[in-house]
Design a protein around this motif. Structure first.
Motif, PDB file in Angstrom:
ATOM      1  N   VAL A  12       0.835  -1.202   0.000  1.00 32.97           N
ATOM      2  CA  VAL A  12       0.000   0.000   0.000  1.00 32.97           C
ATOM      3  C   VAL A  12       0.873   1.257   0.000  1.00 32.97           C
ATOM      4  N   ALA A  13       1.981   1.220   0.754  1.00 36.04           N
ATOM      5  CA  ALA A  13       2.896   2.362   0.788  1.00 36.04           C
ATOM      6  C   ALA A  13       3.493   2.629  -0.585  1.00 36.04           C
ATOM      7  N   ILE A  14       3.944   1.568  -1.262  1.00 36.15           N
ATOM      8  CA  ILE A  14       4.528   1.732  -2.602  1.00 36.15           C
ATOM      9  C   ILE A  14       3.475   2.218  -3.591  1.00 36.15           C
ATOM     10  N   SER A  15       2.246   1.704  -3.460  1.00 35.89           N
ATOM     11  CA  SER A  15       1.170   2.145  -4.352  1.00 35.89           C
ATOM     12  C   SER A  15       0.904   3.639  -4.204  1.00 35.89           C
ATOM     13  N   SER A  16       0.994   4.158  -2.984  1.00 33.57           N
ATOM     14  CA  SER A  16       0.789   5.597  -2.786  1.00 33.57           C
ATOM     15  C   SER A  16       1.886   6.403  -3.466  1.00 33.57           C
ATOM     16  N   LEU A  17       3.133   5.910  -3.396  1.00 32.60           N
ATOM     17  CA  LEU A  17       4.240   6.603  -4.060  1.00 32.60           C
ATOM     18  C   LEU A  17       4.115   6.534  -5.579  1.00 32.60           C
ATOM     19  N   VAL A  18       3.628   5.398  -6.078  1.00 37.21           N
ATOM     20  CA  VAL A  18       3.393   5.277  -7.518  1.00 37.21           C
ATOM     21  C   VAL A  18       2.338   6.279  -7.966  1.00 37.21           C
ATOM     22  N   GLY A  19       1.279   6.436  -7.177  1.00 41.45           N
ATOM     23  CA  GLY A  19       0.263   7.431  -7.496  1.00 41.45           C
ATOM     24  C   GLY A  19       0.831   8.830  -7.536  1.00 41.45           C
TER      25      GLY A  19
ATOM     26  N   ALA B 148       3.924   9.624  -8.223  1.00 38.08           N
ATOM     27  CA  ALA B 148       4.737   9.712  -9.445  1.00 38.08           C
ATOM     28  C   ALA B 148       3.859   9.914 -10.674  1.00 38.08           C
ATOM     29  N   HIS B 149       2.723   9.207 -10.739  1.00 35.12           N
ATOM     30  CA  HIS B 149       1.814   9.370 -11.872  1.00 35.12           C
ATOM     31  C   HIS B 149       1.215  10.778 -11.921  1.00 35.12           C
TER      32      HIS B 149
ATOM     33  N   TYR C 176     -10.322  12.205 -15.846  1.00 32.75           N
ATOM     34  CA  TYR C 176      -9.415  12.474 -16.968  1.00 32.75           C
ATOM     35  C   TYR C 176      -9.890  13.676 -17.790  1.00 32.75           C
ATOM     36  N   VAL C 177     -11.187  13.714 -18.082  1.00 31.60           N
ATOM     37  CA  VAL C 177     -11.719  14.790 -18.923  1.00 31.60           C
ATOM     38  C   VAL C 177     -11.670  16.134 -18.206  1.00 31.60           C
ATOM     39  N   ASN C 178     -11.977  16.145 -16.909  1.00 35.41           N
ATOM     40  CA  ASN C 178     -12.092  17.409 -16.186  1.00 35.41           C
ATOM     41  C   ASN C 178     -10.794  17.866 -15.521  1.00 35.41           C
ATOM     42  N   TYR C 179      -9.931  16.928 -15.119  1.00 35.38           N
ATOM     43  CA  TYR C 179      -8.750  17.325 -14.351  1.00 35.38           C
ATOM     44  C   TYR C 179      -7.438  16.748 -14.876  1.00 35.38           C
ATOM     45  N   GLY C 180      -7.498  15.914 -15.907  1.00 35.85           N
ATOM     46  CA  GLY C 180      -6.285  15.392 -16.510  1.00 35.85           C
ATOM     47  C   GLY C 180      -5.751  14.138 -15.832  1.00 35.85           C
TER      48      GLY C 180
ATOM     49  N   THR D 142      -3.179  11.566  -8.251  1.00 36.52           N
ATOM     50  CA  THR D 142      -3.371  12.247  -6.968  1.00 36.52           C
ATOM     51  C   THR D 142      -4.374  11.497  -6.090  1.00 36.52           C
ATOM     52  N   VAL D 143      -5.468  11.041  -6.699  1.00 35.17           N
ATOM     53  CA  VAL D 143      -6.464  10.272  -5.947  1.00 35.17           C
ATOM     54  C   VAL D 143      -5.840   8.992  -5.399  1.00 35.17           C
ATOM     55  N   GLN D 144      -5.050   8.317  -6.217  1.00 33.44           N
ATOM     56  CA  GLN D 144      -4.385   7.093  -5.765  1.00 33.44           C
ATOM     57  C   GLN D 144      -3.455   7.375  -4.584  1.00 33.44           C
TER      58      GLN D 144
END
Length: 432
Positions: A320-327, A329-330, A396-400, A406-408
């Motif tokens: 879960v910690a790594i997933s937050s960092l991946v989010g 980065a995205h 995606y359409v409204n905020y890219g 960021t949500v992730q």
């Protein structure tokens, strides 16, 4: 057929953990372990083949849909239909496997896949393209193979064994995508769909020949009447009661909440690759192959070593910690090179998270209910495929693209803090 006799591996306690019957000789136990290992290897082959056929149809359906006049919106409706059907069918199929056994469940899943491809081959009208998705209500080969693996492995080895199913997924992804593209290019959609039907029929023959009637421990005499009372496949109460077992509802909630943001990114990736990264079909295919190879390495060589050295609660926390960092980065990536730098940690967190949560959940219920639990786990993925396009499309359409990352990041940070608090509050004797 000697291979089709019921397989029993000792008794299990109330939490589904295997115990060896003291009356059995060491030679009998060794023979049973060898038989279980042989069945598990066959199951891995069936899983790899199923994923191969699944990715093969991915090279057919979009082209058939285009020829039948589907635009992006209607193709999205088609995908959402599949998600809804499998969302409803997953728990019922898992319960079916618990009641009637792994062999019957796998035969039903493979037979449904054969019908699925045959309907795709004859689809010549938009309605037929929706009709050909109906068999997906029973097309749960992977959960059924996971059920067999869970039944035939000891609790302390279950996560490693389940991770090998993910290895099969990577193999099938690579071969299925390559084979489907080649067949579709040279022989057309109908031939490719018929090839998928023939391949699925071969998988069905493997199940019929090698998978035993049941892989579960037979109920004790005192429990037979109770087992007979609860043989309804469509009993919602029998499915939802699993949430009453200690820790199940909490782990299941973590699986849904933490898995939703990454699931949104996955279902939106085809659009991101096309519009944000500007990838052509060949580049996208190469990237998918990279995904498959990365997953194969992680599932086949990394998770096994990690589960033998660290507790499942610790690995869940790390994933879960790594997933937050991946989010995070995205949220800041600008090009395909920057995205490729996140692929390894992204696949690592996804693989570990899915394997560990499935392992924890199946060990939290009796062995007689592992199929139902795995069906519930598969329904999580169907839920993500159902709501993901809508939520992901809005973001995606409204905020890219950055909004999805960021949500992730935010969601996984919250889940991480929750898990960390529980992890620190555990006394040493309660650590996994």
């Amino acid at each position: 057929m000697a291979e089709s006799e019921a397989f029993t591996a000792g008794s299990r306690n109330g939490r589904g953990e295997a115990t060896v019957e003291p009356s059995r000789t060491p030679e009998a136990n060794v023979a049973e372990r060898k038989n279980a290992t042989k069945i598990i290897y066959i199951v891995y082959i069936i899983a790899a083949l199923d994923v191969t056929w699944m990715f093969l149809q991915f090279s057919v359906t979009p082209y058939v849909a285009k020829k039948l006049g589907f635009d992006t919106l209607w193709f999205g409706y088609l995908q959402t239909t599949v998600g809804l059907i499998q969302l409803l069918g997953g728990p019922m199929f898992g319960r079916f496997g618990d009641v009637f056994g792994a062999r019957i469940a796998l035969l039903l899943a493979c037979a449904s896949t054969v019908v699925f491809f045959l309907l795709l081959a004859v689809a010549d009208h938009p309605v037929m393209l929706f009709v050909h998705k109906l068999p997906t209500v029973f097309m749960h080969v992977l959960p059924a193979t996971q059920m067999v693996v869970a039944d035939l492995t000891e609790p302390d080895k279950r996560a490693a064994a389940l991770s090998k199913v993910g290895l099969c997924f990577g193999i099938g992804m690579i071969f299925g995508s390559t084979l489907g593209g080649h067949l579709n290019t040279h022989y057309g959609e109908k031939f490719t769909a018929c090839f998928g039907a023939a391949g699925s029929f071969f998988s069905l023959l493997l199940v019929y020949k090698f998978i035993p009637k049941t892989t579960k421990v037979q109920p004790a005499e005192g429990n037979i009447s109770n087992e007979r009372r609860n043989r309804s496949v469509f009993s919602i109460r029998e499915i939802t009661r699993l949430m009453d077992f200690p820790g199940v509802s909490r782990t299941f909630a973590v699986k849904v909440v933490a898995g939703l943001p990454s699931g949104i990114f996955q279902v939106m990736f085809s659009i991101i690759a096309l519009e944000f990264f500007k990838l052509d079909p060949q580049q996208n295919g190469n990237l998918m192959a990279f995904f498959g190879i990365t997953q194969m390495v992680i599932q086949g060589g990394v998770i096994d070593r990690l589960t033998s050295r660290y507790s499942e609660s610790s690995l869940l926390l790390v994933s879960v910690a790594i997933s937050s960092l991946v989010g995070l980065a995205h949220a800041y990536m600008q090009d395909i090179f920057q995205f490729c730098l996140t692929v390894v940690p992204m696949m690592f967190s996804l693989s570990v998270f899915n394997v560990i949560t499935d392992s924890i959940l199946t060990k939290s219920v009796p062995s007689s209910d592992t199929g139902t639990m795995l069906g519930l786990c598969s329904s999580v993925q169907s839920l993500l495929r159902t709501v993901g396009p809508t939520v992901g499309g809005f973001l995606y359409v409204n905020y890219g693209v950055s909004s999805i990352g960021t949500v992730q990041f935010v969601v996984n940070v919250v889940v991480f803090l929750y898990l960390l608090r529980r992890h620190l509050n555990k006394t040493p004797e309660h650590q996994d």
